[in-house]
Motif scaffolding. Sequence first.
Motif, PDB file in Angstrom:
ATOM      1  N   MET A   1      40.416  43.031  57.563  1.00  0.00           N
ATOM      2  CA  MET A   1      40.910  42.666  56.412  1.00  0.00           C
ATOM      3  C   MET A   1      41.164  43.608  55.679  1.00  0.00           C
ATOM      4  SD  MET A   1      40.640  39.175  56.409  1.00  0.00           S
ATOM      5  CE  MET A   1      39.766  37.841  57.319  1.00  0.00           C
ATOM      6  N   VAL A   2      40.569  44.763  55.309  1.00  0.00           N
ATOM      7  CA  VAL A   2      40.812  46.110  54.680  1.00  0.00           C
ATOM      8  C   VAL A   2      42.060  46.533  54.929  1.00  0.00           C
ATOM      9  CG1 VAL A   2      40.060  48.487  54.024  1.00  0.00           C
ATOM     10  CG2 VAL A   2      38.272  46.363  54.183  1.00  0.00           C
ATOM     11  N   ALA A   3      42.202  46.607  56.277  1.00  0.00           N
ATOM     12  CA  ALA A   3      43.998  47.110  56.616  1.00  0.00           C
ATOM     13  C   ALA A   3      44.922  46.380  55.788  1.00  0.00           C
ATOM     14  CB  ALA A   3      43.803  46.965  58.169  1.00  0.00           C
ATOM     15  N   ILE A   4      44.750  45.293  55.470  1.00  0.00           N
ATOM     16  CA  ILE A   4      45.937  44.399  54.942  1.00  0.00           C
ATOM     17  C   ILE A   4      46.210  44.377  53.235  1.00  0.00           C
ATOM     18  CG2 ILE A   4      46.229  43.036  57.062  1.00  0.00           C
ATOM     19  CD1 ILE A   4      45.068  40.539  55.317  1.00  0.00           C
ATOM     20  N   VAL A   5      44.888  44.779  52.760  1.00  0.00           N
ATOM     21  CA  VAL A   5      44.739  45.152  51.510  1.00  0.00           C
ATOM     22  C   VAL A   5      45.961  46.028  50.601  1.00  0.00           C
ATOM     23  CG1 VAL A   5      43.336  45.603  49.331  1.00  0.00           C
ATOM     24  CG2 VAL A   5      42.295  44.351  51.472  1.00  0.00           C
TER      25      VAL A   5
ATOM     26  N   ARG B   1      47.868  48.878  48.952  1.00  0.00           N
ATOM     27  CA  ARG B   1      47.248  50.063  48.487  1.00  0.00           C
ATOM     28  C   ARG B   1      46.911  50.160  46.952  1.00  0.00           C
ATOM     29  NH1 ARG B   1      51.637  53.068  52.090  1.00  0.00           N
ATOM     30  NH2 ARG B   1      50.500  53.043  54.157  1.00  0.00           N
ATOM     31  N   LEU B   2      47.437  49.306  46.083  1.00  0.00           N
ATOM     32  CA  LEU B   2      47.287  49.355  44.761  1.00  0.00           C
ATOM     33  C   LEU B   2      45.886  48.780  44.311  1.00  0.00           C
ATOM     34  CD1 LEU B   2      50.637  48.361  43.295  1.00  0.00           C
ATOM     35  CD2 LEU B   2      49.772  50.517  43.388  1.00  0.00           C
ATOM     36  N   VAL B   3      45.246  47.991  45.420  1.00  0.00           N
ATOM     37  CA  VAL B   3      44.119  47.556  44.732  1.00  0.00           C
ATOM     38  C   VAL B   3      42.926  48.373  45.035  1.00  0.00           C
ATOM     39  CG1 VAL B   3      42.388  45.495  45.532  1.00  0.00           C
ATOM     40  CG2 VAL B   3      44.872  45.467  45.491  1.00  0.00           C
ATOM     41  N   PRO B   4      42.164  48.810  43.993  1.00  0.00           N
ATOM     42  CA  PRO B   4      41.074  49.725  44.324  1.00  0.00           C
ATOM     43  C   PRO B   4      39.990  48.920  45.120  1.00  0.00           C
ATOM     44  CG  PRO B   4      41.039  48.789  41.951  1.00  0.00           C
ATOM     45  CD  PRO B   4      41.993  48.150  42.550  1.00  0.00           C
ATOM     46  N   PHE B   5      38.910  50.006  45.778  1.00  0.00           N
ATOM     47  CA  PHE B   5      37.663  49.550  46.308  1.00  0.00           C
ATOM     48  C   PHE B   5      38.164  48.173  47.224  1.00  0.00           C
ATOM     49  CE2 PHE B   5      36.329  50.522  42.260  1.00  0.00           C
ATOM     50  CZ  PHE B   5      35.999  51.686  42.121  1.00  0.00           C
ATOM     51  N   PRO B   6      38.883  48.533  48.193  1.00  0.00           N
ATOM     52  CA  PRO B   6      39.520  47.601  49.085  1.00  0.00           C
ATOM     53  C   PRO B   6      38.293  46.828  49.926  1.00  0.00           C
ATOM     54  CG  PRO B   6      40.277  49.740  49.989  1.00  0.00           C
ATOM     55  CD  PRO B   6      39.689  49.967  48.711  1.00  0.00           C
ATOM     56  N   ARG B   7      37.412  47.513  50.406  1.00  0.00           N
ATOM     57  CA  ARG B   7      36.226  46.718  51.253  1.00  0.00           C
ATOM     58  C   ARG B   7      35.524  46.123  50.235  1.00  0.00           C
ATOM     59  NH1 ARG B   7      34.103  47.453  55.756  1.00  0.00           N
ATOM     60  NH2 ARG B   7      31.932  47.313  55.981  1.00  0.00           N
ATOM     61  N   GLU B   8      35.075  46.321  49.152  1.00  0.00           N
ATOM     62  CA  GLU B   8      34.600  45.828  48.248  1.00  0.00           C
ATOM     63  C   GLU B   8      35.099  44.477  47.918  1.00  0.00           C
ATOM     64  OE1 GLU B   8      34.709  48.874  48.128  1.00  0.00           O
ATOM     65  OE2 GLU B   8      32.556  49.685  48.269  1.00  0.00           O
ATOM     66  N   ILE B   9      36.687  44.610  47.654  1.00  0.00           N
ATOM     67  CA  ILE B   9      37.405  43.308  47.303  1.00  0.00           C
ATOM     68  C   ILE B   9      37.498  42.260  48.362  1.00  0.00           C
ATOM     69  CG2 ILE B   9      39.705  42.606  46.772  1.00  0.00           C
ATOM     70  CD1 ILE B   9      38.171  43.728  44.568  1.00  0.00           C
ATOM     71  N   VAL B  10      37.381  42.835  49.733  1.00  0.00           N
ATOM     72  CA  VAL B  10      37.404  42.028  51.000  1.00  0.00           C
ATOM     73  C   VAL B  10      36.273  41.033  50.940  1.00  0.00           C
ATOM     74  CG1 VAL B  10      37.389  41.820  53.396  1.00  0.00           C
ATOM     75  CG2 VAL B  10      39.008  43.223  52.112  1.00  0.00           C
ATOM     76  N   ILE B  11      34.892  42.174  50.795  1.00  0.00           N
ATOM     77  CA  ILE B  11      33.851  41.255  50.686  1.00  0.00           C
ATOM     78  C   ILE B  11      33.699  40.104  49.699  1.00  0.00           C
ATOM     79  CG2 ILE B  11      31.116  41.592  50.516  1.00  0.00           C
ATOM     80  CD1 ILE B  11      31.478  44.000  52.155  1.00  0.00           C
ATOM     81  N   LEU B  12      33.980  40.543  48.437  1.00  0.00           N
ATOM     82  CA  LEU B  12      33.990  39.868  47.253  1.00  0.00           C
ATOM     83  C   LEU B  12      35.030  38.465  47.385  1.00  0.00           C
ATOM     84  CD1 LEU B  12      33.233  39.168  44.391  1.00  0.00           C
ATOM     85  CD2 LEU B  12      35.080  40.464  43.632  1.00  0.00           C
ATOM     86  N   THR B  13      36.059  38.735  47.988  1.00  0.00           N
ATOM     87  CA  THR B  13      37.003  37.672  48.125  1.00  0.00           C
ATOM     88  C   THR B  13      36.442  36.707  49.236  1.00  0.00           C
ATOM     89  OG1 THR B  13      38.358  38.742  49.710  1.00  0.00           O
ATOM     90  CG2 THR B  13      39.112  38.736  47.406  1.00  0.00           C
TER      91      THR B  13
END
Length: 147
Positions: A33-37, A39-51
């Motif tokens: 999921m991180v691979a499709i976030v 690039r403008l989104v900060p902290f992609p791993r944390e965002i994926v978990i949060l979403t």
Amino acid sequence: MRGDGRGRAVARWLLIAFYGVAGVAHLIVTDAMVAIVPRLVPFPREIVILTGLCEMAGAIGLMTMRWRVAAGWGLAAYALCVWPANMQHAIHDLGAGTGLSIWYHAPRLALQPVIIWWALWASGAIDWPWRSQHDANPRGERGQREI
């Protein structure tokens, strides 16, 4: 809003399953999921978990009378907000040749508005397009006809 009919209940439980599975997937295949976030989104791993947690919270909210409508609005907003990630996913897959074709991505992107509506209707936040004439005019008055 009108009470729940069988169709709305079925739509709601399908949505609960859809978002429940998607939320769990965000926690299990986080790196994919991180691979499709974008690039403008900060902290992609944390965002994926949060979403993923947001999707699960929305699914749980749909199961309760108290939080159902709020969950519907939240999941509709969520679907709108992740649309750019879905576009990024399509660009990534189609450019890098990772296996998912246009036959997966085009319907997914085109159906995003339907998913937004689905969350609102299944939760009871809206009745459109099945609002009855009585609901539109609660006093039962007849309107003037236009000629």
